[in-house]
Scaffold this motif. Sequence first.
Motif, short mmCIF file in Angstrom:
data_model
loop_
_atom_site.label_atom_id
_atom_site.label_comp_id
_atom_site.label_asym_id
_atom_site.label_seq_id
_atom_site.Cartn_x
_atom_site.Cartn_y
_atom_site.Cartn_z
N GLN A 88 0.84 -1.20 0.00
CA GLN A 88 0.00 0.00 0.00
C GLN A 88 0.87 1.25 0.00
O GLN A 88 1.89 1.29 0.70
N THR A 89 0.45 2.24 -0.78
CA THR A 89 1.17 3.51 -0.71
C THR A 89 0.80 4.20 0.60
O THR A 89 -0.16 3.81 1.28
N ALA A 90 1.56 5.26 0.89
CA ALA A 90 1.28 6.01 2.12
C ALA A 90 -0.12 6.60 2.08
O ALA A 90 -0.85 6.58 3.09
N ALA A 91 -0.53 7.10 0.90
CA ALA A 91 -1.86 7.71 0.79
C ALA A 91 -2.95 6.67 0.99
O ALA A 91 -3.96 6.93 1.66
N GLN A 92 -2.73 5.46 0.41
CA GLN A 92 -3.72 4.39 0.58
C GLN A 92 -3.81 3.95 2.04
O GLN A 92 -4.90 3.75 2.58
N ALA A 93 -2.65 3.83 2.65
CA ALA A 93 -2.63 3.42 4.06
C ALA A 93 -3.32 4.45 4.93
O ALA A 93 -4.04 4.13 5.88
N LYS A 94 -3.13 5.72 4.57
CA LYS A 94 -3.76 6.79 5.36
C LYS A 94 -5.28 6.76 5.18
O LYS A 94 -6.04 6.93 6.14
#
Lengths: 302, 266
Positions: free
Chosen positions: A265-271
């Motif tokens: 997961q990218t950081a944005a997706q994880a967020k």
Amino acid sequence: MKRLAFGLLLVLANPGLVAAAEASAAGAGETADEKTSEAEAPAAPEAAEANKDELPDLSEEVKEAAAQKEEAVSEATAARRSWEDIVVVPRKGFLKRHRFELAPFSAISFNDTMIRHYSFGGDLTFYLTDVFSIAAEGQYFIKERSERESLVGFQFNRATTLNRFNYSASLVFGYVPGYGKFGLFNKYIVHWDVTVNAGIGVIWTETIPVIPDAKSFPAFSNLDIMPHLGISTRMFVTDWLALSIGLRDYMFEDKFEKRDRPPGQTAAQAKANGVSEFTQNLMVFVSAGLYLPTSFQYKTPR
Amino acid sequence: MTKKAHAMKRGIALLVGCLVGIPAVSQAAQERKSPLADSPAIRRRVELRDKRFELGVGMAATVGQDFYNALMLNLRLGFHITDWIGISVSAGLYNLTPNWRSAFNNQLNDALPATGDTKTPSQSNAAAAENRIGQIIMPQLDVVPFTGKFSALGKLFMNYDVYVSAGPGIVNLVKKGTIDSNECCKATPYTGWKTGVNVGVGMHAFVNNYFAINIELHNLMYSNNAAGRDVTGSSAVTSADAQWTYNWLVGLNFMFFLPAQVKVSR
């Protein structure tokens, strides 16, 4: 004429009376009598002998003045005998109105058993009155994981989801509801006050991924609105220096990494998939406040 | 009387005034001594502690415990040998909240399974191994370096003191529940009376000469293994798994000072 001479005599003798009032009455009286006797001698030189027809005899006035002086001494002494003349709280020991306070501080968090934060920062405060103030606050945090946190995986086969704090900035309003003084070992008097404050600001936080692999589990950061409340006490050391200790409770809704976060997961997706939780960060502060201007003036006599 | 006579009289009066007044000033200045010289910093001080007993009750709460916090019924007894030194006992006699989980323990409990597996203890087994505070007794020496008055909102004036204290700290650690030894991960609750060290700071705010509100903060340090599980990696739970821990307590007590009458200093 007599009145003039007499008045002059009293005016000149008066500072002596005030000072003498603080010495012993008897001693002062005797001293004055001696001086008066000495004063009589030069008052009768040859010049006076030559003009004795024109000069009046002032010895009566001098004696009268000495008697009145003695009376004034005894009255002043009687008045000063009482300790009640000395006021208990003469004036506030320290004035803050229209002064700036630059206060570097250090703080430590204590309510999270998993992670501890140390912070370094400063408050720039302007006192609108002696009790109301407005301040800008900024701080930088350093994290430290606790021993309990390190044992969770070992003892319970679980990992903790933690966020670290990076920076914060806020606007703080202060009010001083109480002030006082204390005797240090019953010998030194120290003035102090207590301040309550409330503020609002922002805090930058960052997740600490459960699996420390920056490629598969990149961290994400949050910018949270952060209201806070606090209480502190301040001891005034000099006209421009105060030492302070306080407690502040920072409250914000923070977003944590989801427990079962899939890899990749990218950081944005994880967020976007993160879990929001209300967070309280209780911190104890110590600070040294430097006041500008470095001095103040009282406007009342006592 | 001529002008010359007038001038003469003024001159003589001035001279006499100077001779009488100025030496008196100089001598008085030499003899001047402040009325505050040699007097104590605080005069007519109400001696609120000297040779007085204090006793009272209140509540004490732990802060930041790993697994279970405690709100305790507190008793405080003391005797002030002088105005600035005293001995006292502060005791948390009864834990009113034996099931008060910490925030961390709530999260951990949520993360643990209802039934344990080969690597993970169950919720009930984890809870049964964790200890909690039963009673606390802290005999201590109190030193009172700060005494004074404060005003709140410019209206309420109270005498107060601030003290620091130190002494031994005795704690009774208790368990709740039974461990299922068939589950994974050996666990032995760390319980019983333990002795450690206690340091603290506190204050009295005197409502009148015999009643005061007392606030205390203690750091009770003792060796503990709160989880009751292996720490050293020896796969057995022994006394070596216990570690030195800092345990914070905040107390609020309502104190009565005896005798009720107080002395006033000179």
